[in-house]
Motif scaffolding. Structure first.
Motif, mmCIF file in Angstrom:
data_model
loop_
_atom_site.group_PDB
_atom_site.id
_atom_site.type_symbol
_atom_site.label_atom_id
_atom_site.label_comp_id
_atom_site.label_asym_id
_atom_site.label_seq_id
_atom_site.Cartn_x
_atom_site.Cartn_y
_atom_site.Cartn_z
ATOM 1 N N ALA A 301 0.843 -1.205 0.000
ATOM 2 C CA ALA A 301 0.000 0.000 0.000
ATOM 3 C C ALA A 301 0.878 1.255 0.000
ATOM 4 C CB ALA A 301 -0.921 -0.012 1.209
ATOM 5 N N ARG A 302 2.000 1.196 0.757
ATOM 6 C CA ARG A 302 2.909 2.350 0.823
ATOM 7 C C ARG A 302 3.711 2.491 -0.459
ATOM 8 N NH1 ARG A 302 4.473 0.220 5.684
ATOM 9 N NH2 ARG A 302 6.425 -0.512 4.802
ATOM 10 N N GLN A 307 4.970 -4.710 -5.023
ATOM 11 C CA GLN A 307 3.944 -5.748 -5.251
ATOM 12 C C GLN A 307 4.495 -7.109 -5.690
ATOM 13 O OE1 GLN A 307 0.109 -5.075 -5.964
ATOM 14 N NE2 GLN A 307 0.188 -7.279 -5.584
#
Ligand SMILES: C[S@@+](CC[C@H](N)C(=O)[O-])C[C@H]1O[C@@H](n2cnc3c(N)ncnc32)[C@H](O)[C@@H]1O
Length: 318
Positions: A301-302, A307
């Motif tokens: 998310a950051r 990913q």
């Protein structure tokens, strides 16, 4: 305004940083090699654990990392060197010169600075000269690759390294278009790719040129060949108990690392029907943990670039 090569707020964010520090676990007095220095994010964390005692050897094939290296060197009393070159070649040279290491990191692929600087020609999103060389002095760029490879070679590259479903149509469109005018810019190439794939596929996952650009980048920089050559050299350099950590962003890279670790921890290579071992091979590495470490949801998310990261670690058997 500062020249764009100076460190900025948008520098590369180190991926799986806590996991790297915990797994490589550098101790004062040890020798750490960061084979992919980039903006030095991982190096800074590893260096701080050495507490001024020991050595950090940084490697990168992109000379534009020098200001990042200088910045880190100014911030510590640790002995540090930056070696410019392809990590497999540099590791082989260091190894044959008798240099030994306690921890080695390879954080594969390109940095945010390389991707985000349009003039490097890695990005399908910004029009720039077609280049994609991590080492700008290398002979072979994406321009030569796209304009000189035959249709079948291009299709193979797009399929193998980009898992591109429309590889053949894209290769055909590239060859047809370059017959009248060679490709010079990323924008022309991205447009040709987009026009070559069926309309519904243009609105699938991400930009339609993303997979082809990734494939070209991997081929231009011989990224998989470099990992294959570097792993044995890194293992050779490690002292008993030494740690090797590799972060991959592509399934083919991760497979090379996984198979290497499996082979090195396998020991005996005798056929299974031999009653006793005659090869005498002992395990030289222990994968720890057995499975790849993946970034947490919070890290992704950051930093969405984390990913696809996979971390594998091997410890040299003492
Ligand atoms: C993902 S970035 C590393 C980022 C770094 N860990 C950090 O925290 O800033 C990868 C870097 O490794 C370099 N690199 C990739 N493959 C290389 C190779 N085969 N030899 C030398 N450097 C390489 C790239 O030029 C890039 O600067």
């Amino acid at each position: 305004m500062l020249p764009s090569v100076l460190p900025t707020e948008s520098d590369h964010v180190p991926v799986l940083a806590d996991e790297i520090v915990a797994r490589l676990d550098p101790r004062p007095g040890e020798t750490v090699i960061d084979g992919t220095f980039g903006a030095g994010g991982h190096s800074a964390l590893l260096a701080s654990r050495l507490k001024g005692q020991g050595k950090l050897i940084a490697i990168d094939r992109d000379p534009s990392v020098t200001p990042y290296f200088d910045r880190l060197r100014r911030s510590t009393s640790l002995k540090m060197r930056l070696l410019s070159g392809e990590f497999s070649t540099v590791l082989e040279q260091l190894s044959s010169n008798g240099v030994r290491a306690d921890a080695i990191l390879l954080d594969l692929g390109v940095s945010s600075m390389q991707l985000d600087r349009p003039e490097r020609g890695f990005s399908y999103a910004v029009d720039a000269p077609l280049d994609m060389r991590m080492d700008p002095s290398a002979e072979y760029s994406a321009r030569e690759l796209v304009n000189e490879s035959d249709e079948r070679e291009l299709a193979d590259i797009f399929k193998r390294y980009g898992e591109e479903r429309h590889a053949r149509q894209i290769a055909r469109a590239i060859v047809r278009r370059r017959g009248s005018r060679p490709f010079e810019r990323t924008g022309d190439l991205a447009e040709t790719i987009k026009a070559a794939i069926p309309a519904p596929a243009r609105f699938g996952e991400g930009h339609p040129a993303k997979r082809v650009f990734q494939a070209l980048r991997i081929e231009v920089n011989d990224e998989l060949g470099a990992v294959e050559r570097a792993l044995p050299a890194a293992l050779e350099m490690l002292r008993p108990g030494g740690r090797l950590a590799v972060i991959s962003f592509h399934s083919l890279e991760d497979r090379i690392v996984k198979q290497f670790l499996r082979k090195q921890e396998g020991g005996c290579t005798c056929p299974p029907d031999f009653p006793v071992c005659v090869c005498g091979s002992e395990p030289v590495l222990r994968a720890s943990p057995r499975r790849a470490i993946r970034p947490s949801a919070a890290e992704v998310a950051r930093n969405p670039r984390a990913q696809s990261a996979r971390l594998r670690v091997g410890i040299k058997v003492g």
